[in-house]
Enzyme design. Sequence first.
Site, PDB file in Angstrom:
ATOM      1  N   ASP A  62      -1.433   0.302   0.315  1.00 30.36           N
ATOM      2  CA  ASP A  62      -1.069   0.292  -1.091  1.00 30.36           C
ATOM      3  C   ASP A  62      -0.315   1.616  -1.323  1.00 30.36           C
ATOM      4  OD1 ASP A  62      -0.734  -0.196  -3.766  1.00 30.36           O
ATOM      5  OD2 ASP A  62      -2.798  -0.816  -4.119  1.00 30.36           O
TER       6      ASP A  62
HETATM    7  C1  BGC Z   1      -0.727  -1.378  -6.885  1.00 28.89           C
HETATM    8  C2  BGC Z   1      -0.128  -2.498  -6.053  1.00 28.89           C
HETATM    9  C3  BGC Z   1       1.364  -2.495  -6.231  1.00 28.89           C
HETATM   10  C4  BGC Z   1       1.921  -1.137  -5.840  1.00 28.89           C
HETATM   11  C5  BGC Z   1       3.432  -1.037  -5.985  1.00 28.89           C
HETATM   12  C6  BGC Z   1      -0.044  -0.039  -6.628  1.00 28.89           C
HETATM   13  O1  BGC Z   1      -0.450   0.897  -7.559  1.00 28.89           O
HETATM   14  O2  BGC Z   1      -2.097  -1.272  -6.618  1.00 28.89           O
HETATM   15  O3  BGC Z   1      -0.664  -3.725  -6.423  1.00 28.89           O
HETATM   16  O4  BGC Z   1       1.948  -3.524  -5.476  1.00 28.89           O
HETATM   17  O5  BGC Z   1       1.344  -0.155  -6.673  1.00 28.89           O
HETATM   18  O6  BGC Z   1       3.801  -1.019  -7.306  1.00 28.89           O
END
Ligand code: BGC
Length: 805
Positions: free
Chosen positions: A748
């Site tokens: 993530d």
């Molecule tokens: C989130 C993800 C997301 C990523 C990119 C993170 O903070 O948990 O679900 O895809 O950011 O925006």
Amino acid sequence: MEKWSRFNYQPCLPLGKEGARVTGCREHIELSRKAAGEGMVLLKNEGSLLPFCKGQKLAVFGKAAVDYVKGGGGSGDVTVAYTRNLMEGLRIKEQEGKVEVFWPAAGYYEKEIQAQYAKGYCPGMTLEPEVPEELLGQARAFTDTAVVTICRYSGEGWDRKSIADKAFAGGDQSLARLSASIFENGDFCLTEAEKQMVEKVKKTFPYVAVVLNVGGMIDTSWFKEDKSLSAVLMAWQGGIEGGLAAADILCGDVNPSGKLTDTFAQTLEDYPSSEGFHESLDYVNYEEDVYVGYRYFESFSQAKAKVIYPFGYGLSYTEFEICTKNISVENDQVRVKAEVTNLGLRPGKEVVQVYYSAPQGKLGKPALELGAFQKTRLLAAGETQTMILTFSVSDMASFDDLGKVSKSAYVLEGGSYSFYVGNSAENLEKWREDWVLNGDRIVSQLTSKSAPYKLPKRLTGDGSYEMLPEREQIQEPLGLPKQDMDRLEGMEPADRGYGQMLREEIEKSGKHMLSEVAEGKITLDTFMEQLSDEDLAHLLGGQPNTGVANTYGMGNLREYGIPNVMTADGPAGLRIRPQCRVYTTAWPCATMLACTWNTELVEQVGAAGASEVKENNIGIWLTPAMNIHRSPLCGRNFEYYSEDPLVAGKMGAAMVRGIQSQHVAASVKHFACNNKESNRKDSDSRVSERALREIYLKGFEIVVKESDPWTIMSSYNLVNGHRASESWDLLTGILREEWGFKGIVTTDWWTRGEHYKEAKAGNDIKMGCGYPDRLLMAMERELITREEIAICARRILEMILKLAH
Ligand code: BGC
């Protein structure tokens, strides 16, 4: 054709017919409305108040009539050209001559809400204004029928709360405070102002329907037994046309066929996860074990009494009869034949749900578990459809983590397995014959992985708690200077500066280009031999944004012809930089899509959503999100499908099939146990191996085995003491070695994991950016080898090759 042309050249060539753009196109918006119509759940309809008769006069109360919440906040938000709220939906119905609306009430709310927006209140987080008595009187003179509407908003980085404000430790404090001030004493429950509004409307109008514009579980006890609130529509957060889709149902243009994918209990405290949810910022003990959702409520009689609306429940404007014709077990397949007949007068759809009950044995089992489900086609009045549902006998096995039957094996315990068929976890008929297994059967012998160190106890099948062994966790030395975690947050990937090189210059350099691999001229091994350690380390991290993207790219070694493939969020639509002024389609929130129980429809949504991704020259869609609804409090539940792993898995698999049919990579997230937002980057989800495999990993397993996702996103949190992104057990042991996952794992965005440890665990790429310098330093110190880095790089290149067309 030039490979990766969409990634290499920026013009976003339209993908529609005759040069039309598909992004935010009419067809997609119509599909979004259709999906919303199928996901709405009719909870209550006493005296058949709904659908409203032709020409019905209506007065609508509650600020949610205009302050429409299309979906949740954070990375799952979508920039749209417009959203249609309930009033706008009803206006269309009025123009079609279906209803007559008392507009002064709408005008009052519009003015109030605009004034609050001007003061800085965000949509969905405005205060419920007091209904003026005079307006109520005028409305009553106009009609005897009112609609009351309530909305809720939640988002990434913070959790929801109950009445007592004990939440909001950690997470995004500013949002948390804003939400706390707005919801005063409500979120799961109604606020005082909302209660007063409902009371006033109830006292004034003999007929009242309720429309709930929410993204997750909320209190339903206030209307369940209240005779003065005759009808309730769970309209969820329905995307761009959600208000119109709700109006479609209120007016009977669409017959509701959505079913809940969660259990709605009387109070928050009735969910076994509530007690410890905010116990600590550092950890969450998953003490209810496999007894999540209906598995808990259906297993224990005191809990069963607390259910208001059961899992799988939802009414229709017509009546169905489900008649089980036969259930057989042959060749290790359970095969159910059922006939569904529409007994009413309107066309409609029904969902057949098959549950099983495994013998309690030594391990203890939930009283009911969903084995299969299928939605009918639109059945005309009187029409019958024969449905065949199947699932494997091995799906009924339990994971024996303590060795009561066979340690670390999936086992079917000897005894009677019963089957139930119906249209909710409570409305079921038991099949007359059980399937009897003589003696225990080991379905698959595995090894212990991701076992807890510090989970003290867990719930068992007889309602008592079993104490669990505590293990000592030995912290391995890092081997590198400590990194400043706060500095990493939100850091932009650096460009190596090759982006400007001309293609001709690159070709002249005599290097092999990746397109040669795509064209079958050289092998990937040959291609990779020419890459330096620095090149490999570079590939293991996120790359700068191009075009409309705002979540960074992968690849980007221009001198070798490796494109910079952009990523974008999901899951409720393509999320790109709002400044680009490219408006995309907002789909219904994931929970609502799941409530359709219609995997074909979800697949269509996946394909349509991915075509918008592709049209905008993005290659990887960070969709679907499929964590389990462990607690109603998780701030991101709207992005996830269900409390049940089969529903989550089947929906996720359908979504991935749809997305990848467009040659766009799906990224299934967040693997695993990201069931709480507060302190999500450092919170440890402590869970038994059994619950991990049967509940929290099961949906991901279904997706991997059924739809071959090209990427999976590991989660921020720790799972049993190890960061998910650094967990070899999860990312290699289970995901790759046990399930046969072939794609890449991405972190993530800006995890707090150490890059080389993540790579060694099988987490191929670190996003939003990598730390090539630290990777190389780790290599120098012999903490990681070139070969290990090359394994990740190879997978990344293989994924990029899948996108070459
Ligand atoms: C989130 C993800 C997301 C990523 C990119 C993170 O903070 O948990 O679900 O895809 O950011 O925006």
